[in-house]
Design an enzyme around this catalytic site. Structure first.
Site, PDB file in Angstrom:
ATOM      1  N   VAL A   1       0.822  -1.202   0.000  1.00  0.00           N
ATOM      2  CA  VAL A   1       0.000   0.000   0.000  1.00  0.00           C
ATOM      3  C   VAL A   1       0.862   1.261   0.000  1.00  0.00           C
ATOM      4  O   VAL A   1       0.670   2.167  -0.815  1.00  0.00           O
ATOM      5  CB  VAL A   1      -0.957  -0.022   1.218  1.00  0.00           C
ATOM      6  CG1 VAL A   1      -1.608   1.328   1.422  1.00  0.00           C
ATOM      7  CG2 VAL A   1      -2.013  -1.086   0.997  1.00  0.00           C
TER       8      VAL A   1
ATOM      9  N   ASP B   1      10.684   3.454   5.660  1.00  0.00           N
ATOM     10  CA  ASP B   1      10.463   2.103   6.196  1.00  0.00           C
ATOM     11  C   ASP B   1      11.518   1.833   7.264  1.00  0.00           C
ATOM     12  O   ASP B   1      12.566   2.474   7.300  1.00  0.00           O
ATOM     13  CB  ASP B   1      10.528   1.049   5.090  1.00  0.00           C
ATOM     14  CG  ASP B   1       9.692  -0.189   5.438  1.00  0.00           C
ATOM     15  OD1 ASP B   1       8.577  -0.327   4.906  1.00  0.00           O
ATOM     16  OD2 ASP B   1      10.156  -1.009   6.263  1.00  0.00           O
TER      17      ASP B   1
ATOM     18  N   LYS C   1      15.292  -2.913   2.505  1.00  0.00           N
ATOM     19  CA  LYS C   1      14.193  -2.574   1.605  1.00  0.00           C
ATOM     20  C   LYS C   1      14.429  -1.183   1.000  1.00  0.00           C
ATOM     21  O   LYS C   1      14.278  -0.956  -0.197  1.00  0.00           O
ATOM     22  CB  LYS C   1      12.888  -2.586   2.408  1.00  0.00           C
ATOM     23  CG  LYS C   1      11.645  -2.689   1.571  1.00  0.00           C
ATOM     24  CD  LYS C   1      10.404  -2.784   2.454  1.00  0.00           C
ATOM     25  CE  LYS C   1       9.757  -4.130   2.342  1.00  0.00           C
ATOM     26  NZ  LYS C   1       8.445  -4.222   2.972  1.00  0.00           N
TER      27      LYS C   1
ATOM     28  N   LYS D   1     -14.123   0.571   5.341  1.00  0.00           N
ATOM     29  CA  LYS D   1     -13.123  -0.363   4.806  1.00  0.00           C
ATOM     30  C   LYS D   1     -13.427  -1.791   5.238  1.00  0.00           C
ATOM     31  O   LYS D   1     -13.413  -2.733   4.446  1.00  0.00           O
ATOM     32  CB  LYS D   1     -11.728   0.069   5.286  1.00  0.00           C
ATOM     33  CG  LYS D   1     -10.617  -0.911   4.966  1.00  0.00           C
ATOM     34  CD  LYS D   1     -10.399  -1.074   3.476  1.00  0.00           C
ATOM     35  CE  LYS D   1      -9.487  -2.255   3.186  1.00  0.00           C
ATOM     36  NZ  LYS D   1      -9.291  -2.511   1.773  1.00  0.00           N
TER      37      LYS D   1
ATOM     38  N   CYS E   1      -5.439  -9.421   3.390  1.00  0.00           N
ATOM     39  CA  CYS E   1      -6.524  -8.554   3.871  1.00  0.00           C
ATOM     40  C   CYS E   1      -7.772  -9.302   4.322  1.00  0.00           C
ATOM     41  O   CYS E   1      -8.168  -9.175   5.477  1.00  0.00           O
ATOM     42  CB  CYS E   1      -6.884  -7.534   2.792  1.00  0.00           C
ATOM     43  SG  CYS E   1      -5.578  -6.336   2.550  1.00  0.00           S
TER      44      CYS E   1
ATOM     45  N   LYS F   1      -7.728 -11.437   7.715  1.00  0.00           N
ATOM     46  CA  LYS F   1      -7.506 -10.656   8.935  1.00  0.00           C
ATOM     47  C   LYS F   1      -8.599  -9.600   9.132  1.00  0.00           C
ATOM     48  O   LYS F   1      -8.988  -9.319  10.264  1.00  0.00           O
ATOM     49  CB  LYS F   1      -6.111 -10.019   8.922  1.00  0.00           C
ATOM     50  CG  LYS F   1      -5.986  -8.694   8.226  1.00  0.00           C
ATOM     51  CD  LYS F   1      -4.651  -8.033   8.523  1.00  0.00           C
ATOM     52  CE  LYS F   1      -4.408  -6.858   7.583  1.00  0.00           C
ATOM     53  NZ  LYS F   1      -5.370  -5.763   7.720  1.00  0.00           N
TER      54      LYS F   1
HETATM   55  N1  LIG Z   1      -2.065  -5.306   0.585  1.00  0.00           N
HETATM   56  C1  LIG Z   1      -3.227  -4.838   0.175  1.00  0.00           C
HETATM   57  O1  LIG Z   1      -3.710  -5.199  -0.890  1.00  0.00           O
HETATM   58  C2  LIG Z   1      -3.991  -3.827   1.020  1.00  0.00           C
HETATM   59  C3  LIG Z   1      -5.087  -3.171   0.451  1.00  0.00           C
HETATM   60  C4  LIG Z   1      -5.776  -2.246   1.217  1.00  0.00           C
HETATM   61  C5  LIG Z   1      -5.375  -1.981   2.524  1.00  0.00           C
HETATM   62  N2  LIG Z   1      -4.318  -2.647   3.049  1.00  0.00           N
HETATM   63  C6  LIG Z   1      -3.911  -2.303   4.423  1.00  0.00           C
HETATM   64  O2  LIG Z   1      -2.799  -1.423   4.368  1.00  0.00           O
HETATM   65  C7  LIG Z   1      -1.893  -1.679   5.440  1.00  0.00           C
HETATM   66  C8  LIG Z   1      -0.522  -2.043   4.886  1.00  0.00           C
HETATM   67  O3  LIG Z   1      -0.642  -3.235   4.141  1.00  0.00           O
HETATM   68  P1  LIG Z   1       0.539  -3.784   3.217  1.00  0.00           P
HETATM   69  O4  LIG Z   1       0.018  -4.969   2.503  1.00  0.00           O
HETATM   70  O5  LIG Z   1       1.129  -2.657   2.459  1.00  0.00           O
HETATM   71  O6  LIG Z   1       1.568  -4.263   4.358  1.00  0.00           O
HETATM   72  P2  LIG Z   1       3.059  -4.763   4.168  1.00  0.00           P
HETATM   73  O7  LIG Z   1       3.281  -5.735   5.258  1.00  0.00           O
HETATM   74  O8  LIG Z   1       3.297  -5.172   2.750  1.00  0.00           O
HETATM   75  O9  LIG Z   1       3.928  -3.451   4.430  1.00  0.00           O
HETATM   76  C9  LIG Z   1       4.043  -2.820   5.654  1.00  0.00           C
HETATM   77  C10 LIG Z   1       5.376  -2.089   5.677  1.00  0.00           C
HETATM   78  O10 LIG Z   1       5.453  -1.312   6.849  1.00  0.00           O
HETATM   79  C11 LIG Z   1       6.791  -1.368   7.341  1.00  0.00           C
HETATM   80  N3  LIG Z   1       6.784  -1.005   8.751  1.00  0.00           N
HETATM   81  C12 LIG Z   1       6.358  -1.726   9.802  1.00  0.00           C
HETATM   82  N4  LIG Z   1       6.526  -1.021  10.936  1.00  0.00           N
HETATM   83  C13 LIG Z   1       7.072   0.159  10.603  1.00  0.00           C
HETATM   84  C14 LIG Z   1       7.473   1.321  11.310  1.00  0.00           C
HETATM   85  N5  LIG Z   1       7.335   1.370  12.646  1.00  0.00           N
HETATM   86  N6  LIG Z   1       7.985   2.345  10.625  1.00  0.00           N
HETATM   87  C15 LIG Z   1       8.116   2.286   9.298  1.00  0.00           C
HETATM   88  N7  LIG Z   1       7.758   1.220   8.548  1.00  0.00           N
HETATM   89  C16 LIG Z   1       7.238   0.181   9.199  1.00  0.00           C
HETATM   90  C17 LIG Z   1       7.214  -2.798   7.061  1.00  0.00           C
HETATM   91  O11 LIG Z   1       8.606  -2.945   7.061  1.00  0.00           O
HETATM   92  C18 LIG Z   1       6.582  -3.017   5.679  1.00  0.00           C
HETATM   93  O12 LIG Z   1       7.478  -2.650   4.652  1.00  0.00           O
HETATM   94  C19 LIG Z   1      -2.539  -2.806   6.253  1.00  0.00           C
HETATM   95  O13 LIG Z   1      -3.295  -2.222   7.278  1.00  0.00           O
HETATM   96  C20 LIG Z   1      -3.450  -3.484   5.258  1.00  0.00           C
HETATM   97  O14 LIG Z   1      -4.546  -4.113   5.867  1.00  0.00           O
HETATM   98  C21 LIG Z   1      -3.596  -3.546   2.323  1.00  0.00           C
END
Ligand SMILES: NC(=O)c1ccc[n+]([C@@H]2O[C@H](COP(=O)([O-])OP(=O)(O)OC[C@H]3O[C@@H](n4cnc5c(N)ncnc54)[C@H](O)[C@@H]3O)[C@@H](O)[C@H]2O)c1
Length: 438
Positions: free
Chosen positions: A11, A30, A35, A205, A261, A264
């Site tokens: 995202v 990040d 990364k 959402k 998604c 969870k």
């Molecule tokens: N993946 C999807 O298709 C999707 C779609 C809509 C919403 N979401 C929501 O968006 C959010 C993110 O999902 P995602 O799939 O991108 O997750 P992800 O696990 O792919 O990415 C999360 C990132 O955050 C970083 N991170 C963790 N803690 C951190 C911190 N303290 N400081 C900085 N970076 C940090 C991690 O290293 C990782 O790179 C979630 O809440 C998810 O439910 C995801």
């Protein structure tokens, strides 16, 4: 506009890159240094069609940069977006530790007024919690806007650049106005920006994902009934989908939903409901049906082989939880493979993008085949688990030659039963009668 996006996963990386593509100055943050270093070299840690080209172009034009230094990113930004993960905690509720930690760091770093945007999927009430943490840790004004993300992995750029709608929730007209300005280039075709309060935005959402998951479990239940009564779920799906009140989306029967998604988020809604003494019976059933559906294909395999698959060899086509991604989080393939391995089978797998992810999950317990045909070599049957386009029109003659016995278990209904019988296969699918050559 100057923006920072904290969390550079699916995202955060897509959102940051697309905002840069609109001309904004974006810095992505990040905690994982490898990364960030890879992204600085324009190496993308995930597979998402079109993303690499956009990251490269916007990095070269100096609108997009990457850092582990949250403080400097916040200082140079007027809008600070939280896009970190919110995984399922032990109780089923979303784990908000990363969201809250980032909010605190943002407040401590703030050198002036900012708008804080929560893009992560978070339970109702999180914006209020974030607001409190911000107030406790800074004297600057930091308005909180809830801005849930609806993109689909595999089509994330398209979804982000042309959203059906944008949802923003908040209390301050000024902050909401900033978000409207930010999104204006993406809604030129009059798709709406819907302003509401934080709680309604947060709930929107979860309600969206819960409903989509419900449609999938519903059609899977219908499919299982179709099999018993001798109906074809493909026909039934078309029959109901043409009703405009119903539509065709998310009504494809299969091996159950997975991904980062739906599982969870469904759990999180059930857990939120419990907090308010509500038993969300419907969503508990959605989950139960999904768990059962993930086990169904292996049940068919065991039945076909008389209950014993010890020493048998199976080919698996597709590992990612859906096509056009390498994401294997909660992928049905994991359950299917684990069950076959536990039953004593040997497995050769192929996926166009998820092979490296699969190695992280299964190590040396599987054979990783370079092509989908290589996986078939001497296999007792093929299981199709992810509906990648390249599996849809295979060379059936070659498949039959390679397989030790011509048996296909299609967990995604990508082939026609009549066509499979014609090619001499015994063919099992979902919600349609099994067929075998005379
Ligand atoms: N993946 C999807 O298709 C999707 C779609 C809509 C919403 N979401 C929501 O968006 C959010 C993110 O999902 P995602 O799939 O991108 O997750 P992800 O696990 O792919 O990415 C999360 C990132 O955050 C970083 N991170 C963790 N803690 C951190 C911190 N303290 N400081 C900085 N970076 C940090 C991690 O290293 C990782 O790179 C979630 O809440 C998810 O439910 C995801």
């Amino acid at each position: 506009m100057r923006i920072c996006v904290v969390g550079t996963g699916y995202v955060g990386l897509v959102a940051g890159t697309c905002f840069a593509e609109c001309g904004n100055d974006v810095v992505c943050v990040d905690v994982v240094p490898e990364k960030i270093q890879a992204l600085e070299r324009c190496e993308i840690p995930i597979y998402e069609p079109g993303l690499e080209e956009l990251v490269r172009r916007n990095s070269e034009e100096n609108r997009l940069s990457f850092t582990t230094d949250l403080k400097s990113a916040v200082v140079q930004s007027e809008i600070c977006i939280i896009a970190v993960g919110t995984p399922m905690g032990l109780s089923g509720a979303a784990d908000l530790s990363a969201v809250m930690a980032v909010a605190k760091s943002m407040a401590e770093a703030a050198d002036g007024d900012k708008v804080v945007v929560i893009k992560s999927t978070v339970p109702v009430g999180t914006a209020d919690r974030v607001r409190r943490v911000l107030e406790e840790n800074t004297t600057h004004s930091m308005e909180v806007v809830s801005n849930p993300e609806f993109m689909k992995e595999g089509a994330a750029i398209e979804d982000f650049m042309k959203p059906d709608r944008v949802v923003i929730g908040g209390r301050s007209e000024e902050a909401l106005g900033k978000l409207k300005e930010l999104y204006a280039p993406l809604v030129r075709t009059e798709n709406p920006i819907l302003s509401m309060d934080n709680r309604s935005a947060e709930m929107t959402k979860y309600a969206a994902n819960a409903l989509l998951a419900t449609r999938i479990s519903f059609v899977n239940e219908v499919a299982n009934l179709c099999e018993k009564v001798g109906a074809d779920v493909g026909m039934v799906r078309r029959g109901i989908g043409h009703d405009r009140r119903i539509g065709h989306h998310f009504l494809f029967p299969g091996v159950g939903y997975g991904g980062s998604c739906f599982p969870k988020d469904v759990q999180a809604v059930i857990s939120t409901a419990q907090d308010y003494q509500i038993d969300f019976t419907l969503l508990r059933a959605v989950e139960d049906v999904n768990d059962r559906q993930k086990r169904l294909l292996v049940g068919k395999v065991l039945e076909h082989f008389g209950g014993d698959v010890t020493g048998r060899r199976f080919a698996i086509w597709g590992l990612a939880f859906k096509p056009r991604t390498d994401d294997m989080r909660e992928a049905p393939a994991v359950i299917i493979i684990e069950r076959l391995l536990a039953a004593g089978a040997e497995i050769a797998v192929h996926d166009p993008e998820a092979m490296e992810e699969a190695k992280k999950v299964f190590g040396d317990r599987l054979t990783y085949s370079r092509t989908n045909y290589d996986a078939l070599d001497r296999a007792d049957a093929l299981l199709v688990v992810t509906e990648w386009n390249e599996f849809r029109r295979p060379d059936f003659v070659r498949m039959k030659e390679l397989l030790a016995s011509p048996v296909v278990f299609d967990g995604r209904n990508i082939y026609e039963p009549s066509q499979m019988v014609e090619h001499g296969f015994t063919y099992y699918s979902v919600g349609r009668s099994a067929v075998k050559p005379d």
